[in-house]
Motif scaffolding. Structure first.
Motif, short mmCIF file in Angstrom:
data_model
loop_
_atom_site.label_atom_id
_atom_site.label_comp_id
_atom_site.label_asym_id
_atom_site.label_seq_id
_atom_site.Cartn_x
_atom_site.Cartn_y
_atom_site.Cartn_z
N ALA A 155 0.84 -1.20 0.00
CA ALA A 155 0.00 0.00 0.00
C ALA A 155 0.87 1.26 0.00
CB ALA A 155 -0.93 -0.01 1.20
N ASN A 158 2.43 1.81 -3.42
CA ASN A 158 1.48 2.32 -4.41
C ASN A 158 0.85 3.64 -4.00
OD1 ASN A 158 1.19 0.10 -6.57
ND2 ASN A 158 1.04 -1.05 -4.66
N ARG A 161 0.36 6.19 -6.82
CA ARG A 161 -0.69 5.74 -7.74
C ARG A 161 -2.06 6.07 -7.16
NH1 ARG A 161 -0.77 1.19 -11.40
NH2 ARG A 161 1.35 0.75 -10.67
N ARG A 162 -2.21 5.85 -5.84
CA ARG A 162 -3.50 6.12 -5.20
C ARG A 162 -3.78 7.61 -5.13
NH1 ARG A 162 -5.01 1.73 -0.58
NH2 ARG A 162 -4.36 -0.14 -1.70
N GLU A 166 -6.05 6.81 -9.27
CA GLU A 166 -6.29 5.54 -9.93
C GLU A 166 -6.88 4.53 -8.95
OE1 GLU A 166 -3.14 3.97 -12.21
OE2 GLU A 166 -2.42 5.93 -12.89
N SER A 167 -7.56 3.55 -9.49
CA SER A 167 -8.21 2.55 -8.67
C SER A 167 -7.18 1.68 -7.96
CB SER A 167 -9.10 1.66 -9.54
OG SER A 167 -9.58 0.56 -8.79
N PRO A 168 -7.43 1.38 -6.68
CA PRO A 168 -6.54 0.46 -5.96
C PRO A 168 -6.46 -0.91 -6.61
CG PRO A 168 -7.97 1.62 -4.44
CD PRO A 168 -8.48 1.91 -5.83
N ASP A 171 -3.26 -1.67 -8.32
CA ASP A 171 -2.02 -1.67 -7.55
C ASP A 171 -1.15 -2.86 -7.93
OD1 ASP A 171 -2.85 0.56 -6.27
OD2 ASP A 171 -3.26 -0.39 -4.34
#
Length: 207
Positions: A155, A158, A161-162, A166-168, A171
């Motif tokens: 987590a 990523n 990215r979160r 963007e959608s988890p 990931d």
């Protein structure tokens, strides 16, 4: 010419010091006695240093286990049970210095979580036989938390990215943690030994 019988000839007495009175007997100790005393003092100092080192090691282990087991109380109970398997709740309380009610509550939670096992103590005669508790092996304890740690680390990996929205579900999971059991370690060691033996045999045959 007369002589004065009252002259002080104490200066000729080696056991008398004009300034300090009677000489101390401490200097009269034999070399062997002084050596024994020095060894005793050294042994005491080493013992004190060892006690501090052991306490520091124990404190560090408890701190680490507190992170794994949520609280210091549960960590101390776990360490005690690893060192004293098949102990009752009263024995755990006596050994850890924790309140009996606190120990009973923690043991119930640890048992529900599968961190400790329990069985009725066998005893002759009538009356209720108390439960005996035994903590699982450290390798099993670690395996139980590896999944959670792996998810948390991924987590963090990523995070950008979160934050970008963007959608988890997208990931990635670059962090993969594996824990080898003792049996797997022994198997790997045996395979390595066999490989070494094979190389030695091949070398000998080439000569």
């Amino acid at each position: 010419m007369t002589t004065d019988d009252s002259d002080d000839d104490s200066g000729d007495d080696p056991a008398f010091d004009a300034a300090d009175g009677p000489a101390s007997t401490a200097d009269d100790e034999s070399p062997t006695e002084r050596t024994r005393e020095e060894l005793r003092k050294t042994k005491e100092r080493l013992g004190e240093s060892a006690d501090k080192a052991v306490k520091g090691f124990d404190d560090n282990i408890v701190d680490l286990l507190s992170w794994l087991l949520d609280t210091e109380t549960r960590a101390r109970i776990y360490v005690f049970l690893r060192d004293n398997p098949n102990s009752t709740s009263d024995e755990v309380a006596d050994g850890t210095g924790l309140y009996p009610s606190t120990v009973r509550e923690a043991l119930a939670e640890l048992h529900d979580e599968g961190t400790v096992d329990r069985d009725k103590r066998e005893a002759s005669g009538a009356g209720n036989n108390p439960y005996e508790y035994e903590a699982i092996a450290p390798s099993e304890l670690v395996q139980g938390v590896v999944g959670d740690v792996q998810r948390e680390l991924n987590a963090v990996f990523n995070l950008d990215r979160r934050l970008g929205g963007e959608s988890p579900d997208g990931d990635t999971e670059p962090v993969q943690i594996s824990v080898d059991s003792d049996d797997e370690d022994e198997k790997r060691s045996d395979e390595a030994d066999e490989a070494d033996d094979g190389e030695e045999d091949g070398t000998k045959s080439d000569r």
